[in-house]
Scaffold this motif. Structure first.
Motif, mmCIF file in Angstrom:
data_model
loop_
_atom_site.group_PDB
_atom_site.id
_atom_site.type_symbol
_atom_site.label_atom_id
_atom_site.label_comp_id
_atom_site.label_asym_id
_atom_site.label_seq_id
_atom_site.Cartn_x
_atom_site.Cartn_y
_atom_site.Cartn_z
ATOM 1 N N ARG A 1 1.093 -1.175 -0.267
ATOM 2 C CA ARG A 1 -0.006 -0.074 -0.251
ATOM 3 C C ARG A 1 0.847 1.406 0.110
ATOM 4 O O ARG A 1 1.443 1.414 1.183
ATOM 5 C CB ARG A 1 -0.946 -0.068 1.787
ATOM 6 N N ASP B 1 3.513 -7.558 2.810
ATOM 7 C CA ASP B 1 2.541 -5.805 3.641
ATOM 8 C C ASP B 1 3.839 -4.909 3.552
ATOM 9 O O ASP B 1 4.444 -5.203 4.623
ATOM 10 C CB ASP B 1 2.546 -7.123 4.835
ATOM 11 N N VAL B 2 3.756 -3.998 2.943
ATOM 12 C CA VAL B 2 4.817 -2.578 2.805
ATOM 13 C C VAL B 2 3.679 -1.682 2.626
ATOM 14 O O VAL B 2 2.627 -1.999 1.703
ATOM 15 C CB VAL B 2 5.723 -2.488 1.873
ATOM 16 N N GLU B 3 3.988 -0.602 3.745
ATOM 17 C CA GLU B 3 2.925 0.714 3.676
ATOM 18 C C GLU B 3 4.148 1.779 3.927
ATOM 19 O O GLU B 3 5.407 1.703 4.678
ATOM 20 C CB GLU B 3 2.026 0.895 5.248
ATOM 21 N N GLY C 1 3.987 6.218 3.331
ATOM 22 C CA GLY C 1 3.400 7.387 3.471
ATOM 23 C C GLY C 1 3.813 7.940 2.247
ATOM 24 O O GLY C 1 4.176 7.911 1.439
ATOM 25 N N LYS D 1 5.633 -7.091 8.809
ATOM 26 C CA LYS D 1 5.473 -5.865 7.920
ATOM 27 C C LYS D 1 6.164 -4.933 7.883
ATOM 28 O O LYS D 1 7.503 -4.956 8.869
ATOM 29 C CB LYS D 1 4.429 -5.663 9.139
ATOM 30 N N ARG E 1 6.849 -0.636 7.060
ATOM 31 C CA ARG E 1 6.316 0.541 7.453
ATOM 32 C C ARG E 1 6.918 1.568 7.575
ATOM 33 O O ARG E 1 8.359 1.756 8.088
ATOM 34 C CB ARG E 1 5.209 0.332 8.926
ATOM 35 N N GLY F 1 7.239 5.547 7.244
ATOM 36 C CA GLY F 1 6.660 6.733 7.240
ATOM 37 C C GLY F 1 6.657 7.597 6.037
ATOM 38 O O GLY F 1 7.327 7.554 5.512
ATOM 39 N N LEU G 1 10.050 -0.875 11.299
ATOM 40 C CA LEU G 1 9.121 0.284 11.587
ATOM 41 C C LEU G 1 9.891 1.308 11.424
ATOM 42 O O LEU G 1 11.285 1.284 11.720
ATOM 43 C CB LEU G 1 8.271 0.196 13.088
ATOM 44 N N ASP H 1 8.706 8.642 10.606
ATOM 45 C CA ASP H 1 7.865 9.722 9.480
ATOM 46 C C ASP H 1 9.552 10.731 9.669
ATOM 47 O O ASP H 1 10.515 10.991 10.178
ATOM 48 C CB ASP H 1 7.129 11.319 9.953
ATOM 49 N N THR I 1 13.835 -0.592 14.965
ATOM 50 C CA THR I 1 12.942 0.499 14.417
ATOM 51 C C THR I 1 13.605 1.237 14.330
ATOM 52 O O THR I 1 14.726 1.976 15.062
ATOM 53 C CB THR I 1 11.833 0.457 15.911
#
Length: 185
Positions: free
Chosen positions: A14, A30-32, A34, A51, A53, A55, A86, A89, A103
């Motif tokens: 996404r 499973d990657v997002e 931003g 996953k 993520r 930011g 993770l 931003d 992280t």
């Protein structure tokens, strides 16, 4: 959308429409990602076993690899186990960095060819030097510079270095926007 965007086990990445994805980047599973983030040439983000993520406003520079740690007892989506990656931003990640199951908090910096391993945390406004190896479970605290292989605390960041961190993220956001404008002509 440019780049190689591939589903894995029924999960498709996404990606926010305002994110820049270079044509040779590969993003799987499973990657997002931003808004205003950028994933540059030759990057691979493989969210197949957990996953990932990324930011808003974060930049993953050329050749960066991002992966995760799997759950030995089963599918992480059912068990909640394993270790995701993770990334917060406005993070700047230099060229050819390896990020694995860790992280990286908002407004952090990871220098070129660094490695950040499983369970490590790079806090916001912390800096990992180029070529550093942050070993599993280490925590790079806010305002610290870690360097070496294995990485260790070298010193606290100066006020000038801390002030530079937002500029680096903003510069890559502007550069990504210009690349996107070139695509749309």
């Amino acid at each position: 959308m440019p780049g190689h965007i591939l589903p894995y086990r029924g999960v498709t990445p996404r990606i926010h429409p305002d994110a820049f994805i270079a044509e040779t980047a590969t993003i799987i599973g499973d990657v997002e990602i931003g808004p205003n983030a950028s994933v540059w040439y030759g990057c691979v983000l493989r969210g197949d076993a957990n996953k990932i993520r990324v930011g808003a406003g974060t930049n993953l520079q050329d050749g960066t690899i991002v992966h995760v740690n799997h759950d030995r007892s089963g599918d992480y989506r059912e068990t909640g186990g394993g270790m995701p990656t993770l990334i917060g931003d406005n993070v700047t990640v230099g060229h050819q960095v390896l990020i694995h199951a860790c992280t990286i908090e908002s407004n952090a910096f990871v220098g070129m060819a660094a490695v950040v391993m499983d369970g490590a945390v790079v806090e916001g406004q912390a800096m990992v030097a180029a070529g550093a190896l942050v070993t599993p479970g280490k925590r790079v605290a806010k305002g610290e510079l870690w360097a070496g292989r294995p990485a260790k605390l070298m010193r606290t960041l100066t006020a000038e270095e801390l002030a530079e961190l937002p500029y680096l993220a903003e510069h890559y956001q502007e550069t990504a926007a210009s690349y996107m404008a070139e695509r749309t002509g």
